[in-house]
Design a protein around this motif. Structure first.
Motif, mmCIF file in Angstrom:
data_model
loop_
_atom_site.group_PDB
_atom_site.id
_atom_site.type_symbol
_atom_site.label_atom_id
_atom_site.label_comp_id
_atom_site.label_asym_id
_atom_site.label_seq_id
_atom_site.Cartn_x
_atom_site.Cartn_y
_atom_site.Cartn_z
ATOM 1 N N LEU A 15 0.829 -1.201 0.000
ATOM 2 C CA LEU A 15 0.000 0.000 0.000
ATOM 3 C C LEU A 15 0.864 1.251 0.000
ATOM 4 C CD1 LEU A 15 -2.886 1.195 0.235
ATOM 5 C CD2 LEU A 15 -2.634 1.060 2.720
ATOM 6 N N GLU A 16 1.906 1.262 0.841
ATOM 7 C CA GLU A 16 2.806 2.416 0.896
ATOM 8 C C GLU A 16 3.567 2.594 -0.413
ATOM 9 O OE1 GLU A 16 5.316 1.942 4.341
ATOM 10 O OE2 GLU A 16 4.068 3.363 5.469
ATOM 11 N N GLN A 17 3.849 1.488 -1.089
ATOM 12 C CA GLN A 17 4.593 1.562 -2.347
ATOM 13 C C GLN A 17 3.711 1.989 -3.518
ATOM 14 O OE1 GLN A 17 6.227 -2.374 -2.657
ATOM 15 N NE2 GLN A 17 7.469 -2.147 -0.796
ATOM 16 N N GLY A 18 2.412 2.101 -3.292
ATOM 17 C CA GLY A 18 1.503 2.536 -4.347
ATOM 18 C C GLY A 18 1.258 1.495 -5.417
ATOM 19 N N ARG A 19 1.340 0.222 -5.053
ATOM 20 C CA ARG A 19 1.105 -0.824 -6.037
ATOM 21 C C ARG A 19 -0.366 -0.830 -6.466
ATOM 22 N NH1 ARG A 19 4.535 -6.290 -4.558
ATOM 23 N NH2 ARG A 19 6.509 -5.289 -3.982
ATOM 24 N N GLN A 20 -0.600 -1.346 -7.671
ATOM 25 C CA GLN A 20 -1.957 -1.460 -8.174
ATOM 26 C C GLN A 20 -2.663 -2.588 -7.425
ATOM 27 O OE1 GLN A 20 -3.521 0.526 -10.387
ATOM 28 N NE2 GLN A 20 -1.686 1.803 -10.391
ATOM 29 N N MET A 21 -3.646 -2.225 -6.603
ATOM 30 C CA MET A 21 -4.344 -3.212 -5.801
ATOM 31 C C MET A 21 -5.698 -2.649 -5.390
ATOM 32 S SD MET A 21 -1.743 -2.692 -2.576
ATOM 33 C CE MET A 21 -2.523 -3.850 -1.489
ATOM 34 N N GLN A 22 -6.605 -3.550 -5.105
ATOM 35 C CA GLN A 22 -7.929 -3.154 -4.635
ATOM 36 C C GLN A 22 -7.901 -2.986 -3.118
ATOM 37 O OE1 GLN A 22 -10.662 -2.433 -6.480
ATOM 38 N NE2 GLN A 22 -9.409 -2.722 -8.310
ATOM 39 N N VAL A 23 -8.335 -1.821 -2.670
ATOM 40 C CA VAL A 23 -8.335 -1.535 -1.237
ATOM 41 C C VAL A 23 -9.772 -1.302 -0.799
ATOM 42 C CG1 VAL A 23 -7.377 -0.091 0.591
ATOM 43 C CG2 VAL A 23 -6.105 -0.397 -1.548
ATOM 44 N N SER A 24 -10.201 -2.028 0.225
ATOM 45 C CA SER A 24 -11.578 -1.883 0.687
ATOM 46 C C SER A 24 -11.733 -0.612 1.517
ATOM 47 C CB SER A 24 -11.984 -3.090 1.537
ATOM 48 O OG SER A 24 -11.302 -3.075 2.779
ATOM 49 N N GLU A 25 -12.966 -0.152 1.626
ATOM 50 C CA GLU A 25 -13.242 1.026 2.443
ATOM 51 C C GLU A 25 -12.922 0.765 3.905
ATOM 52 O OE1 GLU A 25 -17.133 2.639 1.781
ATOM 53 O OE2 GLU A 25 -17.064 2.255 -0.375
ATOM 54 N N GLN A 26 -13.147 -0.493 4.358
ATOM 55 C CA GLN A 26 -12.863 -0.819 5.759
ATOM 56 C C GLN A 26 -11.380 -0.680 6.075
ATOM 57 O OE1 GLN A 26 -14.697 -2.637 3.670
ATOM 58 N NE2 GLN A 26 -16.754 -2.444 4.564
ATOM 59 N N VAL A 27 -10.533 -1.146 5.137
ATOM 60 C CA VAL A 27 -9.087 -1.034 5.348
ATOM 61 C C VAL A 27 -8.649 0.423 5.325
ATOM 62 C CG1 VAL A 27 -6.826 -1.527 4.329
ATOM 63 C CG2 VAL A 27 -8.543 -3.340 4.517
ATOM 64 N N LEU A 28 -9.177 1.187 4.370
ATOM 65 C CA LEU A 28 -8.837 2.607 4.308
ATOM 66 C C LEU A 28 -9.229 3.317 5.588
ATOM 67 C CD1 LEU A 28 -9.855 3.587 0.662
ATOM 68 C CD2 LEU A 28 -7.539 3.379 1.577
ATOM 69 N N ALA A 29 -10.422 3.002 6.108
ATOM 70 C CA ALA A 29 -10.877 3.638 7.340
ATOM 71 C C ALA A 29 -9.963 3.279 8.512
ATOM 72 C CB ALA A 29 -12.316 3.229 7.639
ATOM 73 N N ALA A 30 -9.525 2.020 8.562
ATOM 74 C CA ALA A 30 -8.636 1.594 9.645
ATOM 75 C C ALA A 30 -7.298 2.317 9.572
ATOM 76 C CB ALA A 30 -8.432 0.082 9.584
ATOM 77 N N VAL A 31 -6.733 2.413 8.373
ATOM 78 C CA VAL A 31 -5.456 3.113 8.198
ATOM 79 C C VAL A 31 -5.606 4.594 8.548
ATOM 80 C CG1 VAL A 31 -3.713 3.825 6.512
ATOM 81 C CG2 VAL A 31 -4.583 1.477 6.500
ATOM 82 N N ALA A 32 -6.710 5.203 8.103
ATOM 83 C CA ALA A 32 -6.940 6.619 8.402
ATOM 84 C C ALA A 32 -7.052 6.849 9.901
ATOM 85 C CB ALA A 32 -8.198 7.100 7.687
ATOM 86 N N ASP A 33 -7.716 5.924 10.597
ATOM 87 C CA ASP A 33 -7.848 6.061 12.052
ATOM 88 C C ASP A 33 -6.492 5.969 12.735
ATOM 89 O OD1 ASP A 33 -10.565 6.387 11.904
ATOM 90 O OD2 ASP A 33 -11.037 4.273 12.304
ATOM 91 N N VAL A 34 -5.671 5.007 12.303
ATOM 92 C CA VAL A 34 -4.344 4.838 12.918
ATOM 93 C C VAL A 34 -3.482 6.072 12.671
ATOM 94 C CG1 VAL A 34 -2.209 3.510 12.838
ATOM 95 C CG2 VAL A 34 -4.423 2.334 12.812
ATOM 96 N N LEU A 35 -3.573 6.633 11.463
ATOM 97 C CA LEU A 35 -2.780 7.816 11.123
ATOM 98 C C LEU A 35 -3.376 9.109 11.681
ATOM 99 C CD1 LEU A 35 -1.902 6.990 7.399
ATOM 100 C CD2 LEU A 35 -0.380 6.857 9.376
ATOM 101 N N ARG A 36 -4.567 9.003 12.270
ATOM 102 C CA ARG A 36 -5.254 10.170 12.836
ATOM 103 C C ARG A 36 -5.420 11.281 11.790
ATOM 104 N NH1 ARG A 36 -2.409 10.667 18.863
ATOM 105 N NH2 ARG A 36 -2.971 8.556 19.572
ATOM 106 N N LEU A 37 -5.900 10.867 10.615
ATOM 107 C CA LEU A 37 -6.088 11.831 9.548
ATOM 108 C C LEU A 37 -7.256 12.758 9.866
ATOM 109 C CD1 LEU A 37 -5.690 9.592 6.355
ATOM 110 C CD2 LEU A 37 -3.950 10.873 7.599
ATOM 111 N N THR A 38 -7.162 13.985 9.378
ATOM 112 C CA THR A 38 -8.286 14.905 9.487
ATOM 113 C C THR A 38 -9.377 14.464 8.517
ATOM 114 O OG1 THR A 38 -7.485 16.401 7.764
ATOM 115 C CG2 THR A 38 -6.703 16.797 10.019
ATOM 116 N N ALA A 39 -10.566 15.063 8.637
ATOM 117 C CA ALA A 39 -11.659 14.711 7.730
ATOM 118 C C ALA A 39 -11.273 14.977 6.280
ATOM 119 C CB ALA A 39 -12.910 15.497 8.111
ATOM 120 N N GLU A 40 -10.591 16.104 6.041
ATOM 121 C CA GLU A 40 -10.180 16.435 4.677
ATOM 122 C C GLU A 40 -9.166 15.423 4.156
ATOM 123 O OE1 GLU A 40 -10.206 18.505 7.187
ATOM 124 O OE2 GLU A 40 -11.564 20.167 6.660
ATOM 125 N N GLU A 41 -8.201 15.034 4.995
ATOM 126 C CA GLU A 41 -7.188 14.064 4.585
ATOM 127 C C GLU A 41 -7.814 12.695 4.322
ATOM 128 O OE1 GLU A 41 -3.403 15.988 7.055
ATOM 129 O OE2 GLU A 41 -4.722 14.503 7.997
#
Length: 221
Positions: A15-41
């Motif tokens: 994921l960090e390397q930007g490979r072509q892959m399907q990413v689910s919304e659940q995984v994105l939400a989990a990563v965003a939570d861990v990174l403490r992203l803002t709503a805009e991010e």
């Protein structure tokens, strides 16, 4: 990071390397939570992955909502009201009450809805000059505004009520038209005030507000 997001280290590296892959919304939400992203991010990450931004859900009585409530009452000559995500009218100014021709707090709560007013007009001496075209626009915009509510029991019940009560809604809803009109001219016939024309503006505040403001700016005669 991978452990906190509950995904494999290899998968997170890809994921960090930007490979072509399907990413689910659940995984994105989990990563965003861990990174403490803002709503805009968070929205930006979802957009990059080709997913719609997550629904922030209602935020009742947020600072943004309180500002919108103050705003409508500082527009003495422009009818304005606030709607929630299902277009229920939750606040309004005196000009809006005069436009609808009835005290809105006396309208039954189940009928105090902008789409029901537009399609049924049971409680207002107000009629569209072109009711069919206006109904097309309202239903298409309502579908766009409520896309994230599909499956919500209250929303589904609202749709069923509209299908039961409005022949226009029964004809238009299956067409699945979507329209995000934020401004435009609307012409009315009013039983008391006569012909009326307004520039309609729908205003919302991203990230924080659960309400949308509908404002009718009188057009010069």
């Amino acid at each position: 990071m991978a452990q906190l997001a509950a995904i494999s280290c290899s998968w997170y590296s890809w994921l960090e390397q930007g490979r072509q892959m399907q990413v689910s919304e659940q995984v994105l939400a989990a990563v965003a939570d861990v990174l403490r992203l803002t709503a805009e991010e968070r929205d930006h990450v979802f957009a990059l992955a080709g997913h719609p931004p997550p629904d922030p859900g209602p935020c009742p009585d947020s600072a943004e909502d309180r500002a919108l409530r103050r705003m409508i009452h500082q527009l003495p000559d422009a009818p304005a009201y606030l709607v929630d995500r299902r277009w229920n009218i939750v606040d309004w100014n005196e000009a809006a009450a005069a436009l609808f021709g009835t005290p809105l707090d006396e309208v039954p709560v189940e009928d105090r809805n902008a789409l029901r007013f537009a399609l049924l007009g049971r409680h207002a001496p107000l009629r569209f000059v072109d009711p069919v075209r206006s109904a097309h626009l309202h239903v298409a915009q309502f579908r766009a505004d409520t896309a994230l509510l599909i499956g919500d029991p209250e929303f589904e019940a609202q749709v069923e009520d509209l299908l039961r009560d409005s022949a226009l809604f029964r004809a238009l809803w299956p067409l699945r038209e979507v329209h995000r009109r934020s401004a435009g001219s609307i012409a009315y016939r009013h039983d008391v005030l006569g012909p009326l024309r307004f520039d309609f503006v729908a205003t919302t505040v991203d990230h924080g507000a659960s309400l949308r403001m509908h404002t009718f700016l009188p057009c010069p005669s």
